[in-house]
Design an enzyme around this catalytic site. Structure first.
Site, PDB file in Angstrom:
ATOM      1  N   SER A   1       0.569  -1.173   0.171  1.00  0.00           N
ATOM      2  CA  SER A   1      -0.041   0.010  -0.042  1.00  0.00           C
ATOM      3  C   SER A   1       0.879   1.549   0.467  1.00  0.00           C
ATOM      4  O   SER A   1       1.777   1.337   0.929  1.00  0.00           O
ATOM      5  CB  SER A   1      -0.796  -0.258   1.067  1.00  0.00           C
ATOM      6  OG  SER A   1      -1.370  -1.115   1.076  1.00  0.00           O
TER       7      SER A   1
ATOM      8  N   LYS B   1      -7.201   1.893  -2.393  1.00  0.00           N
ATOM      9  CA  LYS B   1      -7.229   1.190  -0.715  1.00  0.00           C
ATOM     10  C   LYS B   1      -7.121   2.858  -0.376  1.00  0.00           C
ATOM     11  O   LYS B   1      -7.286   2.451   1.082  1.00  0.00           O
ATOM     12  CB  LYS B   1      -5.436   0.840  -1.315  1.00  0.00           C
ATOM     13  CG  LYS B   1      -4.457   0.661  -0.090  1.00  0.00           C
ATOM     14  CD  LYS B   1      -5.055  -0.664   0.808  1.00  0.00           C
ATOM     15  CE  LYS B   1      -4.585  -0.885   2.062  1.00  0.00           C
ATOM     16  NZ  LYS B   1      -4.946  -2.301   2.772  1.00  0.00           N
TER      17      LYS B   1
ATOM     18  N   LYS C   1       0.925   6.040   8.187  1.00  0.00           N
ATOM     19  CA  LYS C   1       1.406   5.822   6.544  1.00  0.00           C
ATOM     20  C   LYS C   1       0.681   5.566   5.896  1.00  0.00           C
ATOM     21  O   LYS C   1       0.482   6.532   4.892  1.00  0.00           O
ATOM     22  CB  LYS C   1       2.190   4.333   6.686  1.00  0.00           C
ATOM     23  CG  LYS C   1       3.097   4.840   5.589  1.00  0.00           C
ATOM     24  CD  LYS C   1       2.277   3.293   4.494  1.00  0.00           C
ATOM     25  CE  LYS C   1       1.909   2.155   4.958  1.00  0.00           C
ATOM     26  NZ  LYS C   1       1.361   1.336   3.773  1.00  0.00           N
TER      27      LYS C   1
HETATM   28  P1  NAD Z   1       5.489  -5.671   7.316  1.00  0.00           P
HETATM   29  O1  NAD Z   1       6.380  -4.347   7.543  1.00  0.00           O
HETATM   30  O2  NAD Z   1       5.246  -7.324   8.393  1.00  0.00           O
HETATM   31  O3  NAD Z   1       6.517  -6.067   6.342  1.00  0.00           O
HETATM   32  C1  NAD Z   1       7.135  -5.917   5.466  1.00  0.00           C
HETATM   33  C2  NAD Z   1       8.258  -6.692   4.954  1.00  0.00           C
HETATM   34  O4  NAD Z   1       9.467  -5.968   3.914  1.00  0.00           O
HETATM   35  C3  NAD Z   1       9.281  -6.849   6.145  1.00  0.00           C
HETATM   36  O5  NAD Z   1       9.861  -7.848   5.853  1.00  0.00           O
HETATM   37  C4  NAD Z   1      10.656  -6.305   5.580  1.00  0.00           C
HETATM   38  O6  NAD Z   1      11.928  -6.737   6.064  1.00  0.00           O
HETATM   39  C5  NAD Z   1      10.585  -6.360   4.035  1.00  0.00           C
HETATM   40  N1  NAD Z   1      11.320  -5.271   3.131  1.00  0.00           N
HETATM   41  C6  NAD Z   1      11.416  -3.969   3.853  1.00  0.00           C
HETATM   42  N2  NAD Z   1      12.676  -3.578   3.206  1.00  0.00           N
HETATM   43  C7  NAD Z   1      12.925  -3.965   2.122  1.00  0.00           C
HETATM   44  C8  NAD Z   1      13.798  -4.133   0.658  1.00  0.00           C
HETATM   45  N3  NAD Z   1      14.092  -3.148   0.039  1.00  0.00           N
HETATM   46  N4  NAD Z   1      13.424  -4.937   0.407  1.00  0.00           N
HETATM   47  C9  NAD Z   1      13.641  -6.274   0.494  1.00  0.00           C
HETATM   48  N5  NAD Z   1      12.506  -6.286   1.741  1.00  0.00           N
HETATM   49  C10 NAD Z   1      12.435  -5.609   2.004  1.00  0.00           C
HETATM   50  O7  NAD Z   1       4.163  -5.430   6.258  1.00  0.00           O
HETATM   51  P2  NAD Z   1       3.260  -6.268   6.456  1.00  0.00           P
HETATM   52  O8  NAD Z   1       1.853  -5.780   8.097  1.00  0.00           O
HETATM   53  O9  NAD Z   1       2.835  -7.061   5.922  1.00  0.00           O
HETATM   54  O10 NAD Z   1       2.474  -5.024   5.360  1.00  0.00           O
HETATM   55  C11 NAD Z   1       3.134  -4.746   3.889  1.00  0.00           C
HETATM   56  C12 NAD Z   1       2.077  -4.640   3.466  1.00  0.00           C
HETATM   57  O11 NAD Z   1       0.830  -4.809   3.289  1.00  0.00           O
HETATM   58  C13 NAD Z   1       2.423  -3.004   3.289  1.00  0.00           C
HETATM   59  O12 NAD Z   1       1.913  -1.673   2.996  1.00  0.00           O
HETATM   60  C14 NAD Z   1       0.468  -2.279   4.489  1.00  0.00           C
HETATM   61  O13 NAD Z   1       0.662  -1.372   4.406  1.00  0.00           O
HETATM   62  C15 NAD Z   1       0.173  -3.633   3.509  1.00  0.00           C
HETATM   63  N6  NAD Z   1      -1.106  -4.136   4.586  1.00  0.00           N
HETATM   64  C16 NAD Z   1      -0.618  -4.452   5.489  1.00  0.00           C
HETATM   65  C17 NAD Z   1      -2.158  -5.641   6.326  1.00  0.00           C
HETATM   66  C18 NAD Z   1      -1.719  -6.360   7.368  1.00  0.00           C
HETATM   67  O14 NAD Z   1      -3.079  -5.924   7.826  1.00  0.00           O
HETATM   68  N7  NAD Z   1      -0.313  -5.685   8.251  1.00  0.00           N
HETATM   69  C19 NAD Z   1      -3.289  -5.389   5.701  1.00  0.00           C
HETATM   70  C20 NAD Z   1      -3.054  -4.937   4.194  1.00  0.00           C
HETATM   71  C21 NAD Z   1      -2.102  -4.495   4.082  1.00  0.00           C
END
Ligand code: NAD
Length: 296
Positions: free
Chosen positions: A96, A171, A239
């Site tokens: 997102s 979104k 964010k």
């Molecule tokens: P998270 O922080 O758990 O996971 C993000 C991952 O990305 C981490 O493992 C991190 O190490 C990795 N990362 C960061 N920078 C990187 C890079 N340059 N190269 C490779 N890996 C990298 O976040 P999440 O909860 O999985 O969310 C991911 C996305 O999905 C976000 O944009 C969030 O807003 C969206 N989202 C989350 C949810 C939720 O309930 N958690 C629901 C819908 C959407």
């Protein structure tokens, strides 16, 4: 089966990648944090040392990263996707992020003849685990059609909303509605508590009526139990609301409700509570009224 490169194996990315493996796709994965890689390896994925390596070996790439700067770093940073991407490859960015960033990244990738879809999701970790996310997509119809089956492994629906950036605009709309819903639920339950009616009974009584919602079903029990284990962290919702406000200001759409909920979230952040689930918004009202919804 096609091979897919998957980058970003956090709360959401890991279960999404595991579902693709279960569906028979051959996965190569990468994350800057080595922790989740072992579990993916055990499930059958190949581990890459960089985004460049992932891109070199796969014509379909998926990213699931926190925000715009992370996606830009993963694509255009040193040893990033851009260095390895093939002509006609497709990057599906499921993070997102700001719609303007999606457009910028797509323009950069086009220089190498690669395509991009922005395809953020809604539904949180439970729906990522059972493969029933709602996926909102921006990009070209012919590219969307090519990857539709892959999206439907991770989601229960995948809707093409318009050109590149339209997925993330959708979104942002989703995140306005969720934030305002959670705030309203917190406000209502604190009123009930203050007036001597059990908040759990309030949820039970009204969830089948017009006020009932997916938010109420998911977040009502968390508020009444005082369990704010994420789920979706306040920090991530801040964010998203930042991206909402920036986009609103860019296009001239006033967002009074979003800015109010944003400031409530800023209070939680100032209190050091932004690692909690966004259902912890109820704490803002509890603090104002001097009660706790979860206390018996
Ligand atoms: P998270 O922080 O758990 O996971 C993000 C991952 O990305 C981490 O493992 C991190 O190490 C990795 N990362 C960061 N920078 C990187 C890079 N340059 N190269 C490779 N890996 C990298 O976040 P999440 O909860 O999985 O969310 C991911 C996305 O999905 C976000 O944009 C969030 O807003 C969206 N989202 C989350 C949810 C939720 O309930 N958690 C629901 C819908 C959407």
């Amino acid at each position: 089966m096609e091979s897919i490169g998957f980058i970003g194996l956090g709360i959401m990315g890991k279960p999404m990648a595991l579902n693709l493996i279960r569906a028979g796709y051959v996965l190569t994965v990468y994350d800057i944090n080595p922790e989740p890689l072992e579990e993916l390896k055990k499930a059958g994925a190949m581990i890459a040392a960089s985004g460049k390596e992932v891109a070199r070996n796969n014509a379909i790439l998926i990213t699931m990263l926190p925000n715009s700067p992370h996606v830009k770093a993963a694509v255009f940073g040193e040893n990033g996707i851009f260095e390895g991407i093939r002509r006609d490859a497709i990057l599906i960015d499921m993070s997102s992020i700001a719609p303007a960033a999606s457009k910028e990244i797509a323009e950069g990738l086009a220089k190498k003849g690669a395509h991009m879809l922005d395809a953020p999701v809604s539904g949180g970790e439970p729906k990522a685990i059972n493969g029933s996310l709602a996926i909102m997509v921006g990009g070209r119809k012919d590219i969307f059609d090519k990857v539709y089956d892959i999206l439907m492994v991770m989601g229960a629906s995948a809707v093409l909303c318009g050109d590149i950036g339209a997925g993330n605009t959708t979104k942002l709309a989703n995140q306005i509605i969720v934030a305002a819903n959670i705030a309203a639920l917190g406000e209502a339950l604190v009123l009930g508590k203050k007036a001597g009616v059990d908040p759990g009974e309030i949820v039970k009584a009204i969830r089948g009526g017009l006020a009932g919602s997916t938010v109420m079903d998911a977040k009502g029990p968390m508020m009444t139990a005082g369990n704010f284990t994420p789920g979706f962290r306040i920090a991530l919702h801040i964010k998203d609301l930042n991206n909402v406000l920036e986009t609103g200001h860019e296009y001239g759409a006033p967002l009074p409700l979003t800015s109010t909920v944003m400031e409530m979230m800023q209070w939680l952040k100032a209190e050091g509570l932004d690692a909690l689930d966004h259902s912890a918004l109820v704490k803002y009202y509890e603090n104002l009224a001097g009660v706790s919804v979860s206390e018996q």
